[in-house]
Design an enzyme around this catalytic site. Sequence first.
Site, PDB file in Angstrom:
ATOM      1  N   SER A 106       0.826  -1.217   0.000  1.00  0.00           N
ATOM      2  CA  SER A 106       0.000   0.000   0.000  1.00  0.00           C
ATOM      3  C   SER A 106       0.858   1.264   0.000  1.00  0.00           C
ATOM      4  O   SER A 106       1.823   1.376   0.764  1.00  0.00           O
ATOM      5  CB  SER A 106      -0.907   0.015   1.233  1.00  0.00           C
ATOM      6  OG  SER A 106      -1.555   1.271   1.322  1.00  0.00           O
ATOM      7  N   LYS A 141     -13.457  -3.810   1.929  1.00  0.00           N
ATOM      8  CA  LYS A 141     -14.302  -2.641   1.661  1.00  0.00           C
ATOM      9  C   LYS A 141     -15.792  -2.899   1.937  1.00  0.00           C
ATOM     10  O   LYS A 141     -16.488  -2.030   2.445  1.00  0.00           O
ATOM     11  CB  LYS A 141     -14.096  -2.170   0.213  1.00  0.00           C
ATOM     12  CG  LYS A 141     -12.713  -1.554  -0.015  1.00  0.00           C
ATOM     13  CD  LYS A 141     -12.550  -0.995  -1.417  1.00  0.00           C
ATOM     14  CE  LYS A 141     -11.203  -0.324  -1.578  1.00  0.00           C
ATOM     15  NZ  LYS A 141     -11.046   0.359  -2.865  1.00  0.00           N
ATOM     16  N   ASN A 152     -13.869   2.948   1.443  1.00  0.00           N
ATOM     17  CA  ASN A 152     -12.400   2.962   1.399  1.00  0.00           C
ATOM     18  C   ASN A 152     -11.803   3.916   2.424  1.00  0.00           C
ATOM     19  O   ASN A 152     -10.586   4.097   2.472  1.00  0.00           O
ATOM     20  CB  ASN A 152     -11.875   3.298  -0.012  1.00  0.00           C
ATOM     21  CG  ASN A 152     -12.031   4.761  -0.363  1.00  0.00           C
ATOM     22  OD1 ASN A 152     -12.861   5.461   0.204  1.00  0.00           O
ATOM     23  ND2 ASN A 152     -11.224   5.237  -1.300  1.00  0.00           N
ATOM     24  N   ASP A 182     -13.101   6.813  -4.073  1.00  0.00           N
ATOM     25  CA  ASP A 182     -12.446   6.360  -5.315  1.00  0.00           C
ATOM     26  C   ASP A 182     -12.978   7.108  -6.555  1.00  0.00           C
ATOM     27  O   ASP A 182     -12.198   7.608  -7.368  1.00  0.00           O
ATOM     28  CB  ASP A 182     -12.628   4.848  -5.506  1.00  0.00           C
ATOM     29  CG  ASP A 182     -11.629   4.047  -4.683  1.00  0.00           C
ATOM     30  OD1 ASP A 182     -10.539   4.563  -4.390  1.00  0.00           O
ATOM     31  OD2 ASP A 182     -11.954   2.894  -4.347  1.00  0.00           O
ATOM     32  N   GLY A 186     -15.803  -4.276 -11.832  1.00  0.00           N
ATOM     33  CA  GLY A 186     -15.437  -4.643 -10.462  1.00  0.00           C
ATOM     34  C   GLY A 186     -15.591  -3.442  -9.534  1.00  0.00           C
ATOM     35  O   GLY A 186     -16.255  -2.451  -9.870  1.00  0.00           O
ATOM     36  N   ALA A 216     -13.598  -0.976  -8.535  1.00  0.00           N
ATOM     37  CA  ALA A 216     -13.154   0.340  -9.000  1.00  0.00           C
ATOM     38  C   ALA A 216     -14.105   0.875 -10.067  1.00  0.00           C
ATOM     39  O   ALA A 216     -14.488   2.051 -10.053  1.00  0.00           O
ATOM     40  CB  ALA A 216     -11.737   0.245  -9.551  1.00  0.00           C
TER      41      ALA A 216
HETATM   42  P1  NAP Z   1     -11.919  -6.262  -9.607  1.00  0.00           P
HETATM   43  O1  NAP Z   1     -12.992  -5.933  -8.633  1.00  0.00           O
HETATM   44  O2  NAP Z   1     -11.232  -7.572  -9.517  1.00  0.00           O
HETATM   45  O3  NAP Z   1     -12.547  -6.096 -11.082  1.00  0.00           O
HETATM   46  C1  NAP Z   1     -11.772  -6.342 -12.226  1.00  0.00           C
HETATM   47  C2  NAP Z   1     -12.610  -6.147 -13.480  1.00  0.00           C
HETATM   48  O4  NAP Z   1     -11.768  -6.348 -14.593  1.00  0.00           O
HETATM   49  C3  NAP Z   1     -13.764  -7.130 -13.593  1.00  0.00           C
HETATM   50  O5  NAP Z   1     -14.872  -6.492 -14.154  1.00  0.00           O
HETATM   51  C4  NAP Z   1     -13.216  -8.181 -14.543  1.00  0.00           C
HETATM   52  O6  NAP Z   1     -14.191  -8.776 -15.383  1.00  0.00           O
HETATM   53  C5  NAP Z   1     -12.291  -7.368 -15.433  1.00  0.00           C
HETATM   54  N1  NAP Z   1     -11.208  -8.212 -15.926  1.00  0.00           N
HETATM   55  C6  NAP Z   1     -10.233  -8.810 -15.195  1.00  0.00           C
HETATM   56  N2  NAP Z   1      -9.406  -9.498 -15.996  1.00  0.00           N
HETATM   57  C7  NAP Z   1      -9.881  -9.331 -17.264  1.00  0.00           C
HETATM   58  C8  NAP Z   1      -9.463  -9.821 -18.528  1.00  0.00           C
HETATM   59  N3  NAP Z   1      -8.396 -10.631 -18.643  1.00  0.00           N
HETATM   60  N4  NAP Z   1     -10.176  -9.474 -19.616  1.00  0.00           N
HETATM   61  C9  NAP Z   1     -11.262  -8.678 -19.497  1.00  0.00           C
HETATM   62  N5  NAP Z   1     -11.718  -8.192 -18.311  1.00  0.00           N
HETATM   63  C10 NAP Z   1     -11.017  -8.511 -17.215  1.00  0.00           C
HETATM   64  O7  NAP Z   1     -10.758  -5.177  -9.531  1.00  0.00           O
HETATM   65  P2  NAP Z   1     -10.883  -3.638  -9.104  1.00  0.00           P
HETATM   66  O8  NAP Z   1     -10.652  -3.502  -7.644  1.00  0.00           O
HETATM   67  O9  NAP Z   1     -12.131  -3.080  -9.683  1.00  0.00           O
HETATM   68  O10 NAP Z   1      -9.580  -3.023  -9.817  1.00  0.00           O
HETATM   69  C11 NAP Z   1      -9.485  -2.934 -11.232  1.00  0.00           C
HETATM   70  C12 NAP Z   1      -8.191  -2.219 -11.618  1.00  0.00           C
HETATM   71  O11 NAP Z   1      -8.214  -0.893 -11.132  1.00  0.00           O
HETATM   72  C13 NAP Z   1      -6.935  -2.858 -10.989  1.00  0.00           C
HETATM   73  O12 NAP Z   1      -5.903  -2.811 -11.916  1.00  0.00           O
HETATM   74  C14 NAP Z   1      -6.615  -1.965  -9.824  1.00  0.00           C
HETATM   75  O13 NAP Z   1      -5.240  -1.966  -9.514  1.00  0.00           O
HETATM   76  C15 NAP Z   1      -7.061  -0.616 -10.375  1.00  0.00           C
HETATM   77  N6  NAP Z   1      -7.425   0.324  -9.323  1.00  0.00           N
HETATM   78  C16 NAP Z   1      -6.787   1.515  -9.312  1.00  0.00           C
HETATM   79  C17 NAP Z   1      -7.111   2.450  -8.349  1.00  0.00           C
HETATM   80  C18 NAP Z   1      -6.399   3.764  -8.337  1.00  0.00           C
HETATM   81  O14 NAP Z   1      -6.500   4.507  -7.348  1.00  0.00           O
HETATM   82  N7  NAP Z   1      -5.704   4.118  -9.402  1.00  0.00           N
HETATM   83  C19 NAP Z   1      -8.109   2.178  -7.381  1.00  0.00           C
HETATM   84  C20 NAP Z   1      -8.752   0.938  -7.440  1.00  0.00           C
HETATM   85  C21 NAP Z   1      -8.391   0.015  -8.413  1.00  0.00           C
HETATM   86  P3  NAP Z   1     -15.249  -9.863 -14.844  1.00  0.00           P
HETATM   87  O15 NAP Z   1     -16.316  -9.088 -14.172  1.00  0.00           O
HETATM   88  O16 NAP Z   1     -15.681 -10.524 -16.093  1.00  0.00           O
HETATM   89  O17 NAP Z   1     -14.483 -10.769 -13.913  1.00  0.00           O
END
Ligand code: NAP
Length: 273
Positions: free
Chosen positions: A19, A70, A91, A106, A133, A135
């Site tokens: 983190s 969360k 968060n 977020d 997901g 985010a």
């Molecule tokens: P999550 O809840 O696991 O959701 C991931 C999403 O991506 C799901 O909808 C999933 O689809 C899709 N996905 C995963 N692998 C895939 C693939 N190979 N092909 C197509 N779709 C795919 O994750 P999250 O917490 O929302 O985070 C998502 C991203 O945002 C991560 O990279 C995370 O590091 C980033 N993030 C950044 C911040 C920031 O402050 N910059 C904050 C939060 C998150 P399905 O629904 O079909 O499984």
Amino acid sequence: MLSGSTRLGAVIGSPVRHSLSPVLFNAAYDALGLDRVFVAFEVAEGDASAALGAMATLGIDHLSVTMPHKTDVARSVDELTDEARLLDAVNCVVRTEGRLVGHNTDGPGLLAALAHETGFSAQGKSCAVVGAGGAARAVILSLARAGASEVVVVNRTRDKAESGAALAGPLGRVGDTSDIGAVDLVVDATPAGMAGQIDLPFDPALLNRHQIVADLVYHPAETPLIAAARGRGITAVNGLGMLVHQAAIQFELATGVAAPVKTMWDAAATAAR
Ligand code: NAP
């Protein structure tokens, strides 16, 4: 110098060692000379409500919350903001007049980052969010609340896309990759581009030159999607701005003081390298 009156903030998660929150918040405290310190606690899945109990008992006044807590935290605090209630995800917990209030910063963090980095305002703009997901859901809700004209959700799993689109009410709908070229803003909220993940969430040839692209990934700083977009002259930002601005909003909720965003940005950029 720590003393008996130093106030404590913390992030809980599992794993939590990666983190950047301690880096961000301690840099901000130092910059403003606040008598505060921010640490990370590894809290096992299922133990979030015990952590909240400790927060109340120990007088911790700000808790950041990351995976996998969360939703558990959203169900354990005394009060939720409207956004946190709709997302069923928190968060940030701030102790306000003795009560633990759950926030979700977020989505507002991404909007602040876009405004800061590109001048983008969602008001009246069409937006596509790829992924559904945690985010993505936060982003969908914030875009709709900020006055987007529509929020199209593109996700490989249809029922999650439907649930995400519902957060935008009548402005939300499920779409597919053919929608990507037709909107003002494209947000990639999948892990594509991170180490060990697929390179690209969709074919970048679908983008058009007048769009803004936001990739929520910030490590690497230039994902294949961002590189492809920039290679075609398209404005593209990574997730560092969202990370910094969601933390800046938390900082202001917890301290009541304007966040030193530039300091937080520099600290996060150095640590994320
Ligand atoms: P999550 O809840 O696991 O959701 C991931 C999403 O991506 C799901 O909808 C999933 O689809 C899709 N996905 C995963 N692998 C895939 C693939 N190979 N092909 C197509 N779709 C795919 O994750 P999250 O917490 O929302 O985070 C998502 C991203 O945002 C991560 O990279 C995370 O590091 C980033 N993030 C950044 C911040 C920031 O402050 N910059 C904050 C939060 C998150 P399905 O629904 O079909 O499984």
